[in-house]
Scaffold this motif. Structure first.
Motif, mmCIF file in Angstrom:
data_model
loop_
_atom_site.group_PDB
_atom_site.id
_atom_site.type_symbol
_atom_site.label_atom_id
_atom_site.label_comp_id
_atom_site.label_asym_id
_atom_site.label_seq_id
_atom_site.Cartn_x
_atom_site.Cartn_y
_atom_site.Cartn_z
ATOM 1 N N PRO A 165 3.796 -2.113 3.586
ATOM 2 C CA PRO A 165 3.827 -1.274 2.384
ATOM 3 C C PRO A 165 2.501 -1.368 1.635
ATOM 4 N N GLU A 166 2.018 -0.219 1.132
ATOM 5 C CA GLU A 166 0.744 -0.215 0.398
ATOM 6 C C GLU A 166 0.974 0.161 -1.048
ATOM 7 N N ILE A 167 0.388 -0.616 -1.975
ATOM 8 C CA ILE A 167 0.480 -0.250 -3.384
ATOM 9 C C ILE A 167 -0.540 0.846 -3.678
ATOM 10 N N GLN A 168 -0.320 1.598 -4.742
ATOM 11 C CA GLN A 168 -1.308 2.602 -5.153
ATOM 12 C C GLN A 168 -2.272 1.949 -6.121
ATOM 13 N N SER A 169 -3.553 1.979 -5.799
ATOM 14 C CA SER A 169 -4.558 1.365 -6.662
ATOM 15 C C SER A 169 -5.919 1.940 -6.303
ATOM 16 N N ASP A 170 -6.853 1.889 -7.262
ATOM 17 C CA ASP A 170 -8.227 2.290 -6.961
ATOM 18 C C ASP A 170 -8.997 1.140 -6.347
ATOM 19 N N ASP A 171 -8.383 -0.031 -6.308
ATOM 20 C CA ASP A 171 -9.058 -1.251 -5.921
ATOM 21 C C ASP A 171 -8.639 -1.648 -4.499
ATOM 22 N N LEU A 172 -9.556 -1.448 -3.535
ATOM 23 C CA LEU A 172 -9.225 -1.769 -2.132
ATOM 24 C C LEU A 172 -8.827 -3.229 -1.975
ATOM 25 N N GLY A 173 -9.474 -4.112 -2.768
ATOM 26 C CA GLY A 173 -9.163 -5.540 -2.683
ATOM 27 C C GLY A 173 -7.717 -5.808 -3.047
ATOM 28 N N ALA A 174 -7.240 -5.148 -4.091
ATOM 29 C CA ALA A 174 -5.846 -5.346 -4.524
ATOM 30 C C ALA A 174 -4.876 -4.812 -3.461
ATOM 31 N N ILE A 175 -5.228 -3.670 -2.875
ATOM 32 C CA ILE A 175 -4.358 -3.084 -1.833
ATOM 33 C C ILE A 175 -4.317 -4.027 -0.620
ATOM 34 N N ALA A 176 -5.506 -4.507 -0.225
ATOM 35 C CA ALA A 176 -5.576 -5.366 0.963
ATOM 36 C C ALA A 176 -4.828 -6.678 0.731
ATOM 37 N N ALA A 177 -4.962 -7.246 -0.469
ATOM 38 C CA ALA A 177 -4.294 -8.525 -0.757
ATOM 39 C C ALA A 177 -2.771 -8.346 -0.700
ATOM 40 N N HIS A 178 -2.299 -7.255 -1.256
ATOM 41 C CA HIS A 178 -0.859 -6.985 -1.241
ATOM 42 C C HIS A 178 -0.369 -6.792 0.191
ATOM 43 N N LYS A 179 -1.176 -6.040 0.961
ATOM 44 C CA LYS A 179 -0.845 -5.793 2.371
ATOM 45 C C LYS A 179 -0.772 -7.109 3.152
ATOM 46 N N ALA A 180 -1.747 -8.002 2.896
ATOM 47 C CA ALA A 180 -1.812 -9.267 3.638
ATOM 48 C C ALA A 180 -0.596 -10.137 3.341
ATOM 49 N N ARG A 181 -0.177 -10.168 2.086
ATOM 50 C CA ARG A 181 1.003 -10.981 1.744
ATOM 51 C C ARG A 181 2.248 -10.421 2.425
ATOM 52 N N ALA A 182 2.383 -9.089 2.386
ATOM 53 C CA ALA A 182 3.555 -8.460 3.019
ATOM 54 C C ALA A 182 3.527 -8.701 4.529
ATOM 55 N N ALA A 183 2.325 -8.646 5.117
ATOM 56 C CA ALA A 183 2.188 -8.848 6.560
ATOM 57 C C ALA A 183 2.546 -10.291 6.917
ATOM 58 N N TYR A 184 2.113 -11.231 6.082
ATOM 59 C CA TYR A 184 2.412 -12.647 6.352
ATOM 60 C C TYR A 184 3.928 -12.879 6.250
#
Ligand code: ITT
Length: 222
Positions: free
Chosen positions: A32-51
């Motif tokens: 799942p991807e959050i909506q944000s202008d900040d790629l870092g925030a999107i990637a961090a959220h993605k990484a936690r969900a992936a883990y």
């Protein structure tokens, strides 16, 4: 050690395999991807969900094409725009503009459930207009790495590695790569006219993967 790349995009996996010394295994899961202008925030959220999905060390990648004349659009919405508007029409829109400058920006995010040594906020050394930079400055025009502690209580820390490459939007050329590669030109060739090794040597993902690979190496030897 085999590392798991959680992504639906086989193009990203090809490039990571080309780069990293360790074997890379794709876990084909649409995080799942959050909506944000900040790629870092999107990637961090993605990484936690992936883990949480994989329950073992994973990395993810979030990237986008930022077109200067459109104030960075499609940016974090690149995947959606790619699947709806399409590359050819993005080119046609950009072809009306005098300024064809653009950049690919990407973040590789690693999460293994553990703690990382804190690092400072990354400094963005790209001045947004790659054309204003010298060749060496362009090559060095990458942001750095960072640990995201998380925005909420109990968020797992994630290690982020940034990469950016400036270029120009051009009429589609070439058949390699994926996504917007045919319309992104760097030093007279589009990314779709390069093989994975050539693209990795200069691309946003290659630059982020280089930092990730260096960090993995030091981590394994300490
Ligand atoms: P995952 O999220 O499953 O990893 P995705 O393709 O949806 O795969 P992103 O959310 O990061 O990936 O979306 C980025 C989009 O930007 C992607 O679909 C491509 O269209 C484009 N893109 C990213 N990196 C690119 C590259 O190196 N070359 C060309 N297009 C790229």
């Amino acid at each position: 050690m085999t590392i798991r790349f959680v992504t639906t995009n086989p193009g990203k996996v090809r490039e990571a395999r080309e780069y990293l010394a360790e074997p890379v295994e794709q876990l084909d899961f649409d995080t799942p991807e959050i909506q944000s202008d900040d790629l870092g925030a999107i990637a961090a959220h993605k990484a936690r969900a992936a883990y949480e999905y994989a329950d073992e060390p994973v990395f993810v990648d979030d990237a986008g094409l930022f077109i200067d004349a459109f104030d960075g659009f499609p940016g974090p919405y690149s995947s959606y725009v790619h699947d709806t508007v399409g590359v050819e029409r993005v080119w046609r829109l950009a072809s009306d503009e005098d300024d064809r400058g653009a950049s690919f920006r990407g973040v590789v995010a690693y999460c293994d459930g553990g703690e990382f040594e804190a690092t400072p906020e990354p400094v963005d050394r790209d001045d947004r207009r790659g054309q204003d930079l010298s060749a060496e400055e362009r090559a060095a025009a990458t942001t750095d790495e960072q640990v995201r502690a998380g925005d909420g209580d109990g968020d797992l820390p994630v290690k982020l590695f940034y990469g950016v490459v400036p270029g120009e939007i051009v009429e589609p050329r070439g058949s390699g790569g994926f996504g917007y590669d045919p319309i992104f030109e760097y030093d007279d060739r589009t990314f779709a006219e390069m093989d994975a090794e050539e693209k990795n040597a200069v691309s946003h993902r290659g630059r982020a993967l280089a930092k990730f690979a260096g960090w993995l190496e030091t981590r394994e030897t300490t």
